[in-house]
Write an enzyme that holds these catalytic residues in place. Structure first.
Site, short mmCIF file in Angstrom:
data_model
loop_
_atom_site.label_atom_id
_atom_site.label_comp_id
_atom_site.label_asym_id
_atom_site.label_seq_id
_atom_site.Cartn_x
_atom_site.Cartn_y
_atom_site.Cartn_z
NE ARG A 35 -16.66 -0.95 28.87
CZ ARG A 35 -16.12 0.07 28.85
NH1 ARG A 35 -16.52 0.87 28.89
NH2 ARG A 35 -15.61 -0.11 30.21
N GLY B 159 -18.76 -2.22 21.13
CA GLY B 159 -18.89 -2.72 22.22
C GLY B 159 -17.08 -3.98 22.32
CG PHE B 160 -19.07 -7.61 21.60
CD1 PHE B 160 -19.66 -8.19 22.23
CD2 PHE B 160 -19.43 -6.22 20.97
CE1 PHE B 160 -20.91 -8.75 21.89
CE2 PHE B 160 -21.04 -7.01 19.87
CZ PHE B 160 -21.06 -7.73 20.52
CG HIS B 161 -14.18 -3.00 24.85
ND1 HIS B 161 -14.94 -2.27 23.40
CD2 HIS B 161 -14.00 -2.23 25.50
CE1 HIS B 161 -15.04 -1.80 23.97
NE2 HIS B 161 -14.45 -1.18 25.16
CB ALA B 162 -13.93 -5.34 30.07
#
Ligand code: TYD
Length: 145
Positions: free
Chosen positions: A98, A50-53
């Site tokens: 997230r 993830g590590f993004h929006a």
């Protein structure tokens, strides 16, 4: 739970033959038209994804097998949800950072999304994400005053 996230319980059709869960778009289960489905599996237990929006994407995540922990962050507060059970879905609205971790062995995460894949919709830098969240809040405040 953050305002832009919601844990949804789906109806299970269960009998001696097993369990069936049916999801339809634009319903209380999935509050958008489903334009894309993808799934994530075979994730090592020590791996974090993830590590993004997303600027403008809605998703419902369902861990159809096993379990996975999901950290959600709207720029102001964070929650961690342990998602398991084929009758549970996590709705994530736009502008929510997230991270997914602690996938159990054999876990399978199905994601229903409101739009086709678009790399330009990703915010992968947390500081940029935070700047945009704070900027949008300031604009809203100005409009109200
Ligand atoms: P990535 O965004 O890194 O997955 P995660 O959100 O779990 O960290 O996606 C992995 C690869 O898959 C990357 O090359 C982009 C590609 N991809 C698609 O082609 N279509 C999709 O719908 C998604 C979600 C990813």
């Amino acid at each position: 739970m953050l305002r832009s996230c919601e844990l949804i319980t789906f109806a299970k059709k269960q009998d001696e033959r097993g369990v069936l869960v049916a999801l339809e778009g634009e319903s209380h289960e999935v509050p958008f038209s489903i334009e894309r489905v993808y799934y994530i599996s075979s994730v090592p237990s020590n791996c974090r994804r993830g590590f993004h929006a997303h600027k403008d994407l809605e998703q419902v995540l369902v861990c159809v097998c096993g379990s996975v922990s999901i950290l959600v962050d709207d720029g102001y507060s964070q929650d961690t949800i342990v998602l398991s059970g084929c009758d549970k879905g996590l709705y994530i609205g736009p502008m929510v950072w997230r991270e997914m971790f602690s996938f159990t062995e054999g876990a399978a995460l199905v994601v229903l999304a409101s739009k086709h894949y678009d790399a330009a919709d990703y915010l992968s830098d947390y500081n940029e994400f935070k700047r945009l969240v704070v900027g949008a809040a300031a604009e809203e405040k100005e409009e109200r005053e």
